[in-house]
Design an enzyme around this catalytic site. Structure first.
Site, PDB file in Angstrom:
ATOM      1  N   ASP A   1      -1.548  -0.874   5.937  1.00  0.00           N
ATOM      2  CA  ASP A   1      -1.803  -0.341   7.282  1.00  0.00           C
ATOM      3  C   ASP A   1      -3.277  -0.305   7.642  1.00  0.00           C
ATOM      4  OD1 ASP A   1      -2.105   1.882   5.311  1.00  0.00           O
ATOM      5  OD2 ASP A   1      -2.620   3.015   7.111  1.00  0.00           O
TER       6      ASP A   1
ATOM      7  N   ASP B   1      -0.224   5.141   1.004  1.00  0.00           N
ATOM      8  CA  ASP B   1      -0.513   6.047   2.116  1.00  0.00           C
ATOM      9  C   ASP B   1      -0.644   5.279   3.433  1.00  0.00           C
ATOM     10  OD1 ASP B   1      -0.745   8.441   0.504  1.00  0.00           O
ATOM     11  OD2 ASP B   1      -2.651   7.639  -0.216  1.00  0.00           O
TER      12      ASP B   1
ATOM     13  N   ASP C   1       0.867  -1.170   0.000  1.00  0.00           N
ATOM     14  CA  ASP C   1       0.000   0.000   0.000  1.00  0.00           C
ATOM     15  C   ASP C   1       0.913   1.233   0.000  1.00  0.00           C
ATOM     16  OD1 ASP C   1      -2.308   1.741   0.579  1.00  0.00           O
ATOM     17  OD2 ASP C   1      -1.436   1.838   2.586  1.00  0.00           O
TER      18      ASP C   1
END
Length: 232
Positions: A174, A14, A12
């Site tokens: 995240d 961001d 990922d």
């Protein structure tokens, strides 16, 4: 090299590679205010980072149900605000500690690297260019051509592009959206504790492991790769 020898780790962006929460929240507040809507603020915005913009805006507006045309208008305002912010000479989306070192280590160990993000391709390219990462990934999947996470479309496309079996892949993210996306694609899903969803949420979403520091990733991949390799 045969397909079953290839291994792919997909990151990922961001909250995993870069800390962009303040820029995203700033632009989201600007976009909502421009259309007379209550600003969601940082804490609420953190919960939807990773989703495609229309889906994120729709969730932030709840319990109100926004018309499709208004969602599109807020989306365009957000994009415009972010483009303007990106032109500022002091604009910065810092890499989290250890990113470059870990990518180098994984490359040396034979892992291919890719990205799957809710960012648009223009935004992803800007982040990668600014941090000299443009040539480090063999596949880049963005929201421009796929449904929002946690739909596995981006990961399916990454595997098709690289020819890697899902049992030889790992998704690193995240948020619960990343973990759910990885599980839906049939690959290892590893959460990172420094991002925007907490450890408990990542574990509840089905993360095979959650790491506290980037430099833990190679060892975790080695440990999890062994049983995955045995069934590949």
């Amino acid at each position: 090299m045969t397909t079953d020898l290839l291994r792919l780790v997909i990151f990922d962006c961001d909250g995993t590679l870069v800390d962009s929460q303040h820029a995203i929240a700033h632009c989201m507040d600007h976009a909502f205010a421009e259309h007379g809507l209550d600003c969601p603020g940082l804490e609420k915005t953190r919960t939807i980072i990773g989703l495609s913009l229309p889906e994120a805006i729709a969730q932030l507006a709840r319990p109100a149900m926004l018309e499709t045309t208004l969602i599109e208008a807020v989306t365009n305002s957000y994009k415009s605000a972010f483009f303007t912010l990106r032109q500022s000479p002091d604009f910065f989306e810092p890499l989290f500690p250890g990113v470059l070192e870990v990518i180098n280590t994984l490359d040396q160990r034979g892992w291919l690297s890719g990205v799957a993000t809710g960012k648009a391709r223009r935004g992803l390219d800007a982040v990668l260019d600014r941090n000299n990462l443009s040539k480090r990934f063999v596949t880049l999947q963005t929201c421009d051509n796929h449904p929002s996470k946690p739909h596995p479309s981006m990961l399916e496309a990454a595997m098709m592009e690289t020819g890697v079996d899902p049992r030889c892949c790992a998704m690193i993210g995240d948020t619960t959206f990343d973990i759910e996306m990885g599980r839906a694609a049939g690959m290892l899903s590893i959460g990172v504790a420094w991002g925007y969803h907490d450890r408990e949420k990542l574990q509840s979403a089905g993360a095979h492991a959650v790491i506290d520091h980037f430099d833990q990733l190679p060892a975790i991949l080695d440990d999890l790769w062994k049983p995955a390799a045995e069934t590949a």
